[in-house]
Design a protein around this motif. Structure first.
Motif, short mmCIF file in Angstrom:
data_model
loop_
_atom_site.label_atom_id
_atom_site.label_comp_id
_atom_site.label_asym_id
_atom_site.label_seq_id
_atom_site.Cartn_x
_atom_site.Cartn_y
_atom_site.Cartn_z
N ARG A 213 -9.36 14.11 -13.28
CA ARG A 213 -8.33 14.26 -12.26
C ARG A 213 -8.49 15.59 -11.52
O ARG A 213 -8.38 15.65 -10.30
CB ARG A 213 -6.94 14.18 -12.91
N GLY A 216 -11.35 15.48 -9.21
CA GLY A 216 -10.96 14.71 -8.03
C GLY A 216 -10.13 15.57 -7.07
O GLY A 216 -10.33 15.53 -5.85
N LEU A 382 -3.76 11.69 -7.98
CA LEU A 382 -4.62 12.33 -8.97
C LEU A 382 -3.81 13.18 -9.96
O LEU A 382 -4.20 13.35 -11.11
CB LEU A 382 -5.65 13.22 -8.26
N LEU A 443 -6.09 7.22 -14.86
CA LEU A 443 -6.34 7.16 -13.41
C LEU A 443 -7.03 5.85 -13.01
O LEU A 443 -6.80 5.32 -11.92
CB LEU A 443 -7.22 8.35 -13.03
N THR A 444 -7.88 5.35 -13.91
CA THR A 444 -8.66 4.15 -13.59
C THR A 444 -7.76 2.95 -13.28
O THR A 444 -8.21 2.00 -12.64
CB THR A 444 -9.61 3.80 -14.74
N THR A 447 -7.49 3.17 -9.32
CA THR A 447 -8.61 3.59 -8.47
C THR A 447 -8.65 2.82 -7.15
O THR A 447 -8.83 3.41 -6.08
CB THR A 447 -9.95 3.38 -9.23
N TYR A 450 -6.42 4.06 -4.40
CA TYR A 450 -6.71 5.34 -3.75
C TYR A 450 -7.95 5.31 -2.87
O TYR A 450 -8.13 6.19 -2.04
CB TYR A 450 -6.86 6.44 -4.81
N LEU A 451 -8.78 4.30 -3.07
CA LEU A 451 -10.04 4.27 -2.32
C LEU A 451 -9.86 4.29 -0.79
O LEU A 451 -10.57 5.00 -0.09
CB LEU A 451 -10.90 3.08 -2.74
#
Lengths: 482, 255
Positions: A213, A216, A382, A443-444, A447, A450-451
């Motif tokens: 995180r 990121g 994040l 976080l996964t 994902t 957030y992309l």
């Protein structure tokens, strides 16, 4: 070669000019202050949460002998774990509520929103390290680089440099390297400070994927500030003087980092209004009443749903009357009503979540005008303090409520005998009821959400780079330059 | 003494460090330079005299590739400036009316930067020698350029040209605003460089300094080269008379 010479000169001028040092000192000072505030806030949150959870558990365990259904209404709180990185970016934590009261029959919304209990002045400033990076740092980048081309044009040094047979591309590369080096000098201590604060001093709930995180966060703010650096160089290259570059850039800064994010919020709410807390309460009561009929249910004739559930009960136990069944109908029905309303609550909260998602979609389209909106979304994501992480907590708390209520209902169902209403569970039973242990989600899980924001950031940075390059080549052409 | 422009152009034939072929430039239809034909060879300094707007600076900017000609061509050592301005500039040192230096760097640091830009990796002693030769007082070498007078800035400009080992100087009114002593020192340096084989094109209003420095003097009027005179052939007074005659003719033509 010439680009390297120019970059070295840029670095020397930056050091000699003292502006870089002054700005670095200012940034570090603001960052230390904001980080201290963030750490204190998270520590306070966590201390209060731990104390409240402990007190809640003690009250639960000490309730003595009691009817399990009464205990299900007395019930317990589930407290949201405040993640470590909330010190860096509190995101929506102040607005999402930090506890859920688990109760029979109803999925209560999360409560104790910090925003409701803070003073009026807190509405004006949300000082956090993330806010400093989102709003103050672009201003610092502008102050550092606004004279990049405009100043050299004004002083005549750009013309002098060009007369040495330096290509516009070499000048731009030199400026780019110089700007990147200055940016790194500004950002490295800032990120080091954040890392030290988070790893050493933070008292938030541990996040297992904290290094990822944090990496990121470093990456997205690096891209964000690079975009601002390029925008600044581009505008500087198109401006005839330092003053006009500064005025243009300050207007852009104000629009992009201050006005547009606020406008985006207002536009999102205007496009997709959300229910107020009174409406939410009414909606939830309606779901609750769907099974039980008008509240209170006692003494009210059976609803069609209850009649169908009773028929299922009689068929399951192959009896003609509820009194002939081996388990009490009233205890059975408590769990049956839960299972009936569970999907309704799921749909309601999913709908509410979708509504907030549509608001975010509106905001997302405005990221085309402001990368700050993107970086805000990514930063809180994040940090684990955004809506998605909060919704994960809401779902996790609800799963736990269902486990607890089932445990209480089953105690009633199998141990109460003929009259569940007078049955009382022994004191030892309360310790058998499960505790809430879920931490922040990884976080996964998010994902994919957030992309698109990351893509927008990359597009912004690429666009700003191309703009700066175009403007720099234009500035190097003495005939077309302003 | 007065010659026609075509004669003037002929007289200059044979020079090759700088060459203008029908070099013309217009800005929004207004002619700034009209069919300039001129050549400057090694060891020659050609001074352009003319009133404001006569086309002196435009000619220098065309040789630097800062402007694109409307017609004709500017060549530096036989290479077209238009087709490759960057490599053309590598042979040239440009000294404008006010040499632009980075105010937060010392004269020495400015010189080192511009020398490195020219691809010259010179040691400290060599750089200091350039500053010495240019006449910058030694105690000023390491002072910030923001504290320099205009004369000192011009000297650093000359030092940059020396460090670059430039074969060609393009000087755009480098004497404007210099006190007599500084102007005298500057002209001495230019003469010395000329004797070492450096070619130059200088725009100036100063007839007397032009005569002192130049091999030849060209008079520009309304974008046209109206006369070219060998500096050695005229006294300062004759040059002044000639210049005023040309300016007077220009006014009569306009009337």
């Amino acid at each position: 070669m010439k680009a390297r010479v120019i970059a070295a000169k840029e670095a020397l001028v930056a050091r000699r000019g003292k502006r870089l040092w002054a700005l670095s000192f200012g940034v570090i000072a603001v960052m230390v202050a904001s980080m201290a505030i963030g750490l204190n806030r998270t520590a306070t949150f966590e201390t209060e949460r731990a104390a409240a959870a402990e007190s809640d558990k003690a009250v639960w365990l000490d309730q003595g002998v009691r009817n399990p259904h009464k205990a299900a209404h007395f019930s317990r709180y589930v407290f949201k774990p405040i993640p470590t990185l909330a010190s860096f970016d509190p995101g929506a934590i102040d607005f999402g509520g930090i506890a859920v009261w688990m109760e029979a029959h109803i999925q209560n919304p999360s409560r104790f929103r910090r925003a409701e209990s803070t003073g009026d002045l807190s509405r004006f400033v949300g000082l956090s390290p993330a806010w400093v990076l989102q709003v103050i740092m672009p201003l610092i980048v502008i102050l550092l680089l606004f004279g990049s081309y405009a100043g050299e044009r004004e002083d005549g040094t750009l013309r002098q440099v060009m007369s040495y047979g330096v290509s516009p591309g070499s000048v731009f590369k030199g400026k780019l390297r110089g700007a990147s080096s200055a940016l790194l000098k500004l950002l490295l201590p800032v990120f080091a400070l954040i890392a030290i604060a988070v790893f050493v001093f933070d008292r938030g709930y541990p996040q297992e994927d904290l290094p990822v995180r944090l990496a990121g966060i470093v990456g997205i703010y690096g891209i964000y500030l690079f975009a601002f650096a390029m925008l600044t160089i581009g505008v500087s290259a198109l401006s005839p003087s330092r003053r006009s570059a500064a005025v243009s850039l300050l207007a852009i800064w104000c629009l992009v980092t201050v006005l547009l994010p606020r406008f985006a919020n207002d536009a999102a709410v205007a496009a997709t209004p959300q229910p107020d807390s009174y409406q939410t309460w009414k909606d939830l009561e309606e779901i609750k009443a769907e099974y039980w009929g008008v509240i209170p249910a006692f003494g009210i004739p059976l609803t069609d749903i209850r009649k169908r559930e009773m028929a299922r009960f009689l068929e399951k136990f192959q009896v003609a009357n509820v009194e002939d069944a081996p388990v009490p109908w009233s205890a059975w029905e408590l769990q049956a009503s839960e299972e009936y309303s569970d999907p309704l609550y799921d749909a309601y909260y999913a709908g509410l979540n979708d509504l907030y998602g549509r608001q975010e979609d509106t905001r997302f389209w405005l990221t085309a005008l402001s990368p700050t909106i993107s970086v805000m979304a990514l930063s809180s994501g994040l940090s684990g303090s955004d809506r998605l992480h909060h919704y994960d907590f809401v779902k996790s708390a609800e799963e736990h409520r269902r486990v607890v209520i089932r445990q209480l209902n089953e105690d009633l169902l199998y141990n109460s005998g003929a009259d569940p209403m007078v049955y009382e569970s022994p004191t030892s039973f309360w310790g058998e009821v499960a505790d809430y242990h879920a931490g922040p989600p990884p976080l996964t899980n998010f994902t994919g959400n957030y992309l698109p924001y990351l893509l927008v950031m990359v597009l912004w940075a690429s666009g700003a780079f191309l703009f700066a390059r175009w403007a720099a080549f234009r500035a190097a052409n003495m005939e077309t330059a302003v | 003494m007065t010659r026609s422009p075509s004669e003037a152009a002929k007289k200059l034939k044979g020079f090759s460090m700088l060459e203008a072929r029908e070099l013309s430039k217009s800005f929004n239809g207004v002619v700034a330079l009209d069919g300039l034909n001129v050549e400057v060879q090694e060891g020659e300094i050609l001074c352009f005299l003319g009133a404001n707007g006569a086309g002196k600076t435009t000619a220098i900017n065309l040789f630097l590739g800062f402007l694109e000609p409307t017609r004709g061509e500017a060549l530096v050592k036989g290479k077209s400036v238009r087709s490759d301005p960057v490599s053309a500039r590598e042979h040239v040192a440009y000294i404008p009316e006010r040499v632009a230096l980075y105010p937060d760097l010392s004269g020495y640091e400015n010189l080192r930067f511009f020398a490195e830009l020219a691809g010259k990796r010179l040691g400290e002693s060599e750089l200091l020698e350039c500053l010495d030769t240019a006449g910058l007082p030694r105690d000023a070498n390491h002072k910030l350029a923001s504290t320099y007078s205009k004369g000192m800035q011009q000297k650093v400009g000359i030092a940059c040209a020396l460090a670059k080992s430039a074969e060609i100087l393009l000087l755009d009114e480098p004497l404007a605003g210099l006190d007599p002593k500084a102007a005298n020192e500057f002209c001495s340096l230019l003469r010395e460089m000329r004797h070492q084989g450096v070619a130059g094109l200088m725009a100036t209003h100063d007839l007397f300094r032009a005569r002192e420095v130049a091999s030849r003097i060209g008079i520009l009027r309304d974008g046209q080269l109206v006369d070219v005179i060998a500096a050695a052939d005229v006294t300062a007074a004759q040059l002044e008379t000639l210049y005023l005659e040309h300016m007077h003719e220009g006014r009569e033509d306009a009337a």
